[in-house]
Design an enzyme around this catalytic site. Sequence first.
Site, short mmCIF file in Angstrom:
data_model
loop_
_atom_site.label_atom_id
_atom_site.label_comp_id
_atom_site.label_asym_id
_atom_site.label_seq_id
_atom_site.Cartn_x
_atom_site.Cartn_y
_atom_site.Cartn_z
N ASP A 1 -9.85 1.53 -4.26
CA ASP A 1 -8.83 1.55 -3.21
C ASP A 1 -8.04 2.85 -3.33
O ASP A 1 -8.60 3.93 -3.23
CB ASP A 1 -7.96 0.30 -3.34
CG ASP A 1 -7.28 -0.07 -2.04
OD1 ASP A 1 -6.86 0.83 -1.30
OD2 ASP A 1 -7.13 -1.28 -1.76
N GLU B 1 0.84 -1.21 0.00
CA GLU B 1 0.00 0.00 0.00
C GLU B 1 0.86 1.25 0.00
O GLU B 1 2.08 1.20 0.18
CB GLU B 1 -0.90 0.04 1.25
CG GLU B 1 -2.29 -0.58 1.05
CD GLU B 1 -3.25 0.34 0.31
OE1 GLU B 1 -2.82 1.43 -0.12
OE2 GLU B 1 -4.42 -0.02 0.18
N ASN C 1 -10.43 5.26 2.37
CA ASN C 1 -9.29 4.77 1.59
C ASN C 1 -8.59 5.92 0.89
O ASN C 1 -8.32 6.93 1.52
CB ASN C 1 -9.75 3.67 0.62
CG ASN C 1 -8.79 2.51 0.59
OD1 ASN C 1 -7.58 2.70 0.50
ND2 ASN C 1 -9.30 1.30 0.68
#
Length: 366
Positions: free
Chosen positions: A273, A93, A224
């Site tokens: 995302d 991420e 997110n």
Amino acid sequence: MTQAPEELKPEWVTPGLLYLASSLCRDTGYILRASNGQFTATRFTENSGVSYPRDLARVQAGNFKEVAERWSRIKECHYVPVKVANTRADLGESPVWDARSGALYFVDITDGRINRLNPDGEVESLYESAARIGALALTDQGNLIFTEDSSVAILDVNARKVRQYSVPVHPRSTYRFNDGACDPQGRFVSGLMDEAPSGKTGALFRFDAELSDQVIHDGMALPNGLAWSEDGHSVYFVDSVARAIYRAVYLPEGRLTEVTLFAETPAELGRPDGIALDREGGLWVCQFNGSCLLRYDRHGHLTDQVVMPVTRPTSCCFGGEGMTTLYITTARFGMNAVELRHYPDAGDLYAIRPEIGGIARHAFKE
């Protein structure tokens, strides 16, 4: 039914379903499927999965050409994602490009690691924690601000030691910060989520130079991706559970006003995302469990789809020379043994080279 003009005529009709085609459509290799107010770009032989969930309510008499022209810009891109590194992250991420060093930072949430991809292509671990590391951003001193569970910390990159911590913002261990970014004024903003989950208990928190926190938006299920427009007047943020990308006016004091739905991503393409903005105001979003990236133009119209070789792209950022490379983190998180055999490269780091480069992200003011 009103007669369609020459530019766009029905190919065939079934109850509740209308297929439309024109020379514009045929140039792209797709036809337009209209059903219940939804528009889907469909190949002549197979469904592409690219859709307009909210762009046009109905095909009204006289605007067939407008529909065709807008729809014809949707395309499955021919960008080929290139593997940058064999990272095999469980939950990769928050990629962050450092133009000064030519390095790319990113995290593995579940393994609690901050990694750095060096210009020579080598990946090294800068910091490891027993906590879940969610978000990451550069500081104006060349350090990193990041989240550990429900706290925020600053990492001295040269010493590889944490030198400042915030207090946790939530007492329960299931809560952690997820994605995050810095605002134009140099403050850090991150979304708190509950892994339990517990409904719409997520919120966006803003942190100042002393790492004091303030809630600036709440009522979210899974906060997110975050990104600011180039002029700093607008902020975009994602609620993955709602499959929604929101846009809001961002005031200099750090408050959000006029929060509106920018785009609702297609249900068949997983959940939105991480996000990144290009120089035309286009928004790129990673579709977790959707095996793709989508691009929306500045008006929230879907324009591009990039198919990924893995199912779970997680986040993206522009970097490289001239900010022309879009780096993409991916995940193995939650995949079973069969899925991992089919997608052994899940968790690796990828990149594409879009036609339009990106804008730099803001740094945290220490």
